[in-house]
Design a protein around this motif. Structure first.
Motif, short mmCIF file in Angstrom:
data_model
loop_
_atom_site.label_atom_id
_atom_site.label_comp_id
_atom_site.label_asym_id
_atom_site.label_seq_id
_atom_site.Cartn_x
_atom_site.Cartn_y
_atom_site.Cartn_z
N SER A 52 6.07 1.67 8.15
CA SER A 52 5.68 2.46 6.97
C SER A 52 5.79 3.95 7.33
O SER A 52 5.52 4.36 8.45
N GLY B 227 9.55 1.61 4.98
CA GLY B 227 8.85 1.68 3.70
C GLY B 227 8.37 3.09 3.46
O GLY B 227 7.63 3.65 4.27
N ARG C 142 7.90 6.43 0.14
CA ARG C 142 7.91 6.78 -1.29
C ARG C 142 9.25 7.39 -1.70
O ARG C 142 9.75 7.12 -2.78
N LEU D 112 7.80 2.09 -1.00
CA LEU D 112 6.43 1.74 -0.64
C LEU D 112 5.53 2.93 -0.89
O LEU D 112 5.73 4.00 -0.32
N ASP D 113 4.53 2.72 -1.73
CA ASP D 113 3.52 3.75 -1.99
C ASP D 113 2.16 3.15 -1.64
O ASP D 113 1.63 2.31 -2.37
N LEU D 114 1.58 3.58 -0.54
CA LEU D 114 0.32 3.01 -0.07
C LEU D 114 -0.88 3.43 -0.91
O LEU D 114 -1.99 2.94 -0.68
N SER E 70 2.15 -1.61 -5.40
CA SER E 70 3.38 -1.20 -4.71
C SER E 70 3.49 -1.88 -3.35
O SER E 70 4.57 -2.31 -2.94
N VAL E 71 2.37 -2.00 -2.64
CA VAL E 71 2.37 -2.68 -1.34
C VAL E 71 2.81 -4.13 -1.50
O VAL E 71 3.62 -4.65 -0.72
N PHE F 21 6.57 -4.30 -2.22
CA PHE F 21 7.31 -4.03 -0.99
C PHE F 21 7.33 -5.26 -0.10
O PHE F 21 8.38 -5.68 0.41
N LEU G 265 -0.96 -4.79 3.53
CA LEU G 265 0.41 -5.04 3.98
C LEU G 265 0.42 -5.99 5.17
O LEU G 265 1.24 -6.92 5.24
#
Length: 353
Positions: free
Chosen positions: A71, A95, A97, A124-126, A131-132, A135, A181
């Protein structure tokens, strides 16, 4: 140089007063405490980086056929981690953004002369558990076996913000998003270990800032008097508590996956952009901090070093195991936070353990 450093610290402190003036007296005192404590922690960490600078390296090896998920691999420390893993001939799933930034990173690594390994970039936007999940689904659709997960993405000292899941942003990005994740990818990490007959690994990129941390169980979102330094420290402590607890559960269940937390050192990356230090004395990071390449060494060491095979639940700094201190060693806090993590991420059975 000594007088310049003292002047820089004074200027940074004065710049911080602008933030402190927005708080009540109690919050001002807390903010001053964190400011001073961070100077102490940073100075101690830089001294340790200097003392152990010769050991801050790890041997790269051929790991053809292995798949790593990283990430935040499109900037700062993550770029150098991806570079090293590609040099090991691994396939790396990044991963991040900003997909275009991720693709540029891969191209720049290849253009720099790295001809081994491969990489791809997925969104991937944590800040978003949705979004997680998306992904992870894309990763699992493409790869039946995974061998390495590096939870590297992070934010530091950002203004107060609640995510779409009603979580404080440091807590969401640095901690809970990575927990979720890990939960989603763990079954395939187990399959990767069984196929390769070597433990798969999970590496949580944390920080010595955990020493300034406290898990605010009464107000995890820190709505009552937000201090960015406190939020960051809480998230980094939470990462280490998660590392220890998960590794215990994996060992107890006989699952061939080991978990490490890593302090990469005080590294000159864009995490410091926007801080008082970068605004007032930008020359200090350039002169005194580790480069991203130097900071990546401990992360890569935790990810691939043969010396660590069969171990886990430890804290790596400058490519050696460093002793953890309270509050990271508090078992009661580990257990309590684990249960809260399961509830917040809506997990019934973590990773199928």
């Amino acid at each position: 140089m000594q007088y310049i450093a003292i002047l820089a610290v004074c200027l940074i402190f004065l710049a911080s007063l602008a933030f402190m003036m927005q708080l009540g007296l109690k919050q001002i005192l807390h903010a001053i405490f964190y400011q001073i404590y961070y100077y102490f922690l940073g100075s101690s960490a830089m001294f340790e980086d200097f003392i152990y600078r010769r050991s801050n390296k790890t041997a790269l090896q051929k790991l053809t056929g292995r798949v790593a998920v990283v990430s935040g691999g499109a900037r700062g420390l993550g770029v150098e981690v991806v570079r090293s893993l590609m040099q090991c001939d691994m396939h790396v799933v990044i991963g991040c953004r900003n997909l275009e930034a991720g693709k540029r990173t891969v191209q720049e690594i290849q253009d720099s002369g790295v001809k081994t390994g491969s990489a791809e970039v997925l969104p991937l936007d944590l800040m978003s558990l949705k979004s997680v999940k998306l992904f992870a689904e894309k990763v699992l659709q493409k790869y039946s076996n995974l061998h390495l997960l590096i939870n590297n993405a992070g934010i530091m000292f950002v203004p107060f913000k609640l995510t779409e899941d009603s979580l404080e942003s440091h807590f969401a990005v640095n901690y809970l998003g990575h927990c979720f994740l890990t939960h989603l990818l763990l079954p395939h990490l187990k399959l990767g270990a069984e196929a390769s007959r070597k433990n798969s690994r999970i590496v949580n990129v944390s920080s010595c800032a955990y020493l300034a941390g406290k898990i605010n169980f009464e107000d995890l979102t820190m709505m009552k008097g937000y201090i960015p330094q406190a939020a960051y420290a809480q998230s980094k402590l939470a990462q280490i508590l998660f590392t220890i607890k998960l590794n215990k559960l994996l060992e107890k269940s006989g699952i061939p996956v080991q978990v490490h937390s890593v302090h990469p050192g005080i590294v000159n990356t864009d995490l410091f952009n926007g801080t008082s230090l970068k605004r007032v004395a930008p020359f200090i990071p350039a002169l005194m901090f580790k480069t991203p390449s130097q900071g990546a060494s401990s992360v890569v060491h935790a990810a691939i070093s043969e010396e660590l095979e069969g171990t886990g639940g430890n804290y790596i700094s400058n490519c050696h195991i460093s002793k953890l201190k309270y509050p990271a060693t508090d078992v009661e806090v580990q257990d309590k936070l684990w249960m809260i993590m399961l509830r917040l991420a809506r997990i019934e059975k973590f990773g199928g353990i």
